[in-house]
Design a protein around this motif. Sequence first.
Motif, PDB file in Angstrom:
ATOM      1  N   THR A  79      -5.133   2.002  -8.399  1.00 19.29           N
ATOM      2  CA  THR A  79      -5.126   3.315  -7.757  1.00 19.29           C
ATOM      3  C   THR A  79      -6.472   3.993  -7.967  1.00 19.29           C
ATOM      4  N   LYS A  80      -6.851   4.801  -6.996  1.00 15.38           N
ATOM      5  CA  LYS A  80      -8.062   5.618  -7.112  1.00 15.38           C
ATOM      6  C   LYS A  80      -7.752   6.976  -7.734  1.00 15.38           C
ATOM      7  N   ASP A 110      -0.045   4.338  -0.538  1.00  9.14           N
ATOM      8  CA  ASP A 110      -0.781   5.335   0.238  1.00  9.14           C
ATOM      9  C   ASP A 110      -2.224   4.859   0.334  1.00  9.14           C
ATOM     10  N   GLU A 111      -3.116   5.738   0.752  1.00 14.98           N
ATOM     11  CA  GLU A 111      -4.507   5.338   0.931  1.00 14.98           C
ATOM     12  C   GLU A 111      -5.214   5.063  -0.384  1.00 14.98           C
ATOM     13  N   GLN A 112      -4.616   5.518  -1.488  1.00 15.10           N
ATOM     14  CA  GLN A 112      -5.292   5.389  -2.779  1.00 15.10           C
ATOM     15  C   GLN A 112      -4.639   4.417  -3.748  1.00 15.10           C
ATOM     16  N   THR A 113      -3.405   4.035  -3.493  1.00 13.76           N
ATOM     17  CA  THR A 113      -2.651   3.249  -4.480  1.00 13.76           C
ATOM     18  C   THR A 113      -2.049   1.997  -3.855  1.00 13.76           C
ATOM     19  N   THR A 114      -2.241   0.877  -4.542  1.00 13.63           N
ATOM     20  CA  THR A 114      -1.692  -0.410  -4.112  1.00 13.63           C
ATOM     21  C   THR A 114      -0.927  -1.027  -5.277  1.00 13.63           C
ATOM     22  N   GLU A 166       0.854  -1.178   0.000  1.00 11.94           N
ATOM     23  CA  GLU A 166       0.000   0.000   0.000  1.00 11.94           C
ATOM     24  C   GLU A 166       0.894   1.234   0.000  1.00 11.94           C
TER      25      GLU A 166
END
Length: 452
Positions: free
Chosen positions: A123-124, A63-67, A61
Motif C-alpha cells: 500500500t502507498k 483501491d488505487e493505493q492498496t493491493t 486491487e
Amino acid sequence: MAYTKFYHVLSFYLATLIAIYEFLLSVLPYILNPASILIAFADAFLDLYFRFCGLSPCTIELDEQTTMHFWSSNPRRSNKPDLLMLHGYGGNSKWQFMHQVGSLSRTFNLYVPDLLFFGKSYTKMSDRTEVFQAKCVAEGLRRLGVERFGVYSISYGGFVAYWLAAMYPEAVERLVIVSCGIGMTEEQKKDQLNKIGRSALKLLVPESAHDLRGLVNISMHKATPVKWVPDVVIRGFINVTYEKNRKQKLEMAEYLLREKADLNLPILTQETLIIWGDKDAVFPVNLAYELQRHLGPKSKISHPLCTQLLVYFQFISIIMACLALASSSDFVELLGSSQGCCIPQSYRDTKNRSFAFDIKPGEDDVIVVTKENFDTCNSAEPLYQFRGPVYIKALTPGTYYFTCSFAGHCVKGQKVAIHFEPSSNVLPSASPGPSPSSSASDESVAIEHLQI
C-alpha cells in the motif's frame, strides 16, 4: 524533423539505460550473494507446491493505493468450510505455512494472504496499524466472495486476526491465536525487551545472519538444525524475504513496540482457541492466561505438555482442522495423559465424532485397541496404528481406546478412552485411567482417518 528524430533516439537510449539500471539493481543481491539464487529457486518451488495443493495466486486491487495478494483454493468447494490463515513476521505466507497447506487443503477452502508489505501485498498509504491490515484482509475476502470463515493466526497475524474478529463478528466464525502479544501492557513490553537483551527491530526484520539466528533461537525451543546452516545461505534468505519493503516492515514493528496498551480491548464474541508453548521466549505463557481471562468463557487455552513450543514454524494443522470442523455449539478440547508424552497432544470435535493426535514420527505412536487390551496394556494386537500426525473420525458411537505401543508407556497410565454418544451436544470426558463401563464392540470400532 531532425529535432523530433533526435528526441525519439534520445528517449530510446534513456529508456534502455533505465531498464538496464533497474535490472542490475534487481539482480545485485544475487550477484553479491549467490545463495540468494538458491533461496529464490526454493521460493519458486513453494509457488509450485501451493498450486499442487489446489491453491491459486490472486492479486486484488482494493483501491488505487492498496493491493492484496492471496493464495486461495481453486476451485472453491461448497462442502468445505473456509479457513483464513494469517502469517507473522517469520516470512511471507508461503514460507510460514508450507507445512500446513498440504493437509489443510484436503479439508478446507484455504485463503492465505500476504499481509501488507510481505510478499506481493503493498500500500502507498501511511497507516501501519494492525486495524488497517484487518480491514484490507476483510475487503480482499469480500472481493473473493467469502462471507463466513474461521481464522488461524500466529504471532503478528494474531494482532490482525483479533481486530478482524472484533470488527467483523458476522464474518469470523471462530478463531485460533498462536503465540501473540495482543493485550500486553507497557510494563510487560519493557520487561520482555529487557529480557531479550538486543534490538527487537533487528530480530523482527533481520539484517544479518546473526540477527536471524537470534530470532530463531528465541522463537524456537530447539533450533539445533539452524546452527549448521552456513551464514551465506541465511543471508540469501534475508535478501529474498526481508529486503523488499524493509522500511515499511520496520515502521510496522516500531508501531507495535511503541503502541500503548489498549485498556478497552474488545471482548470477542467468537469461540477462541489460544495456543501457547510453555517455553515461549518471545511471548511468555502468562500472556495466554491473561488473554483467556479477558475473553471469558468462550475461549479455551491449549498449553502444550509435550510439544513445548508452538511458534513460528511448528506443525499445528491438526489443531486448526478440529477447530474449523467444530459446529457452532461445540468446541475443541485438549485431551492428554497426565503422565507425559506417550499420548501425543490430541483434540476432539464432539458433534462430528472426530479427534486428532499430533504424533511425532519416531518418538510417539498411537494405537487403537479393544477394551480388554486397553485394561491389560496389551499392545500386540492393535486395531489401528498411527506413526505420524493423524485426523480421525469415528464412524459409530461408542468408546474408543487409545494407547501407544512403546514399552512401558501404557502401564504408567499413559492411555486415553474417548466415549461418543449417538447424539450429544456435551463434550465427553476423557480419562487416562480405566475406561468407562459402556464400550463399543470390536465390530463397532470403525474409523476413517486422514494421515497428515
